[in-house]
Design an enzyme around this catalytic site. Structure first.
Site, PDB file in Angstrom:
ATOM      1  N   ARG A 263     -12.330   6.851  -1.149  1.00 17.33           N
ATOM      2  CA  ARG A 263     -11.277   5.887  -0.854  1.00 17.33           C
ATOM      3  C   ARG A 263     -11.761   4.510  -1.285  1.00 17.33           C
ATOM      4  NH1 ARG A 263      -7.299   7.628   2.270  1.00 17.33           N
ATOM      5  NH2 ARG A 263      -6.615   5.539   2.821  1.00 17.33           N
TER       6      ARG A 263
ATOM      7  N   HIS B 173      -3.458  -5.551   2.444  1.00 20.68           N
ATOM      8  CA  HIS B 173      -3.083  -5.630   3.853  1.00 20.68           C
ATOM      9  C   HIS B 173      -3.757  -6.874   4.430  1.00 20.68           C
ATOM     10  CE1 HIS B 173      -1.782  -1.384   4.374  1.00 20.68           C
ATOM     11  NE2 HIS B 173      -2.819  -1.009   3.673  1.00 20.68           N
TER      12      HIS B 173
ATOM     13  N   CYS C 221       0.804  -1.223   0.000  1.00 19.79           N
ATOM     14  CA  CYS C 221       0.000   0.000   0.000  1.00 19.79           C
ATOM     15  C   CYS C 221       0.844   1.284   0.000  1.00 19.79           C
ATOM     16  CB  CYS C 221      -0.996  -0.041   1.145  1.00 19.79           C
ATOM     17  SG  CYS C 221      -2.366   1.101   0.868  1.00 19.79           S
TER      18      CYS C 221
HETATM   19  N1  GLN Z   1      -1.903   6.797   2.351  1.00 19.44           N
HETATM   20  C1  GLN Z   1      -2.126   5.946   1.237  1.00 19.44           C
HETATM   21  C2  GLN Z   1      -3.495   6.097   0.595  1.00 19.44           C
HETATM   22  O1  GLN Z   1      -4.457   6.426   1.260  1.00 19.44           O
HETATM   23  C3  GLN Z   1      -1.848   4.500   1.614  1.00 19.44           C
HETATM   24  C4  GLN Z   1      -2.707   3.996   2.731  1.00 19.44           C
HETATM   25  C5  GLN Z   1      -2.357   2.579   3.143  1.00 19.44           C
HETATM   26  O2  GLN Z   1      -1.169   2.212   3.253  1.00 19.44           O
HETATM   27  N2  GLN Z   1      -3.393   1.792   3.451  1.00 19.44           N
HETATM   28  O3  GLN Z   1      -3.646   5.893  -0.587  1.00 19.44           O
END
Ligand code: GLN
Length: 250
Positions: free
Chosen positions: A130, A194, A97
């Site tokens: 998101r 993840h 990520c």
């Molecule tokens: N900050 C990054 C995003 O929101 C990665 C987040 C994460 O590692 N889950 O895209």
């Protein structure tokens, strides 16, 4: 049974990049090596320290919030050349990520375009909403589909000729549109998954270990392990998310 072989794993900035249990990936790598009589020497690199890549077999970079990514970014950029040589030399690297986004040319953080490591030809911009939820990915590096969890505002775009880690069967993946998840470049795996990634996806863990052994010892052959528990966990998630199980559709 001891084989006398050992691998060194470098864990970069665990104090900042460890979302959704990403550090659990290190435990899995260590256990799967030890169960096969391979010694696993894990070294953590903390803020203000430099990664020693000579003698390193596998590098792990976890995920992080934008704020944390911003903090490690300059630290990583200062080591760009060494990391690039490691990757071009076939070094194994797993990045999740936030760590995955930093492998590319740039990452758009709010209005700010943050420079990345350019280890892989990709870049990340942003989108709304998101991309959040469980994910299932079919990949050539693992015999079972990869299961896990994603949560990112970033949309990652692969350069022409960069292979993805696999095809999204459920979830969003790189950008929610392409149907592709992650990247595969030389012995680099970048992914949004993840969970952590490796406990329910032992095939991915073994692919990484095998590539590292191949590079150091010339052969990546691995003794099979009893993965009944890991595969049951993988199967349960797949059944839940895809609506199928070995007992048929439900
Ligand atoms: N900050 C990054 C995003 O929101 C990665 C987040 C994460 O590692 N889950 O895209």
């Amino acid at each position: 049974m001891a084989s006398g072989r050992s691998l060194r794993v470098l864990h970069l900035y665990p104090e900042l990049l460890n979302l959704y249990g990403d550090s659990g990936n290190i435990l899995v790598l260590r256990k799967r090596m030890e169960w096969r009589g391979l010694a696993c020497d894990v070294r953590e690199v903390h803020m203000g320290e430099r990664a020693t890549l000579a003698g390193t077999d596998l590098v792990f970079i976890g995920g992080g919030s934008d704020r944390e990514q911003r903090i490690v970014c300059d630290e990583l950029l200062a080591q760009r050349r060494e990391l690039a040589s490691f990757v071009e030399d076939g070094g194994v690297l797993l990045a999740v990520c936030g760590g995955y986004q930093l492998l590319g040319h740039s990452y758009l953080m709010g209005e700010e375009k943050v420079r990345g490591l350019s280890l892989v030809d990709l870049y990340t911009d942003r989108g709304s909403p998101r991309l959040i939820g469980n994910v299932v990915v079919e990949s050539r590096i693992a015999p079972q589909p990869i299961v896990g969890y994603e949560n990112h505002g970033g949309r990652t775009h692969l350069g022409k000729g960069v292979e993805s880690l696999g095809r999204v069967l459920r979830g969003h993946g790189n950008d929610g549109l392409s149907g592709e998840e992650g990247c595969l470049y030389r012995n680099v795996v970048g992914t949004y998954v993840h969970g952590p990634l490796l406990p329910k996806n032992p095939g991915v863990a073994d692919w990484l270990i095998a590539r590292a052994l191949e590079r150091r010892y010339g052969t990546g052959e691995l003794e099979p392990l009893d993965d009944a528990d890991e595969l049951a966990a993988n199967e349960t998630m797949r059944a839940r998310l895809l609506g199928t199980s070995r007992f048929g559709r439900h």
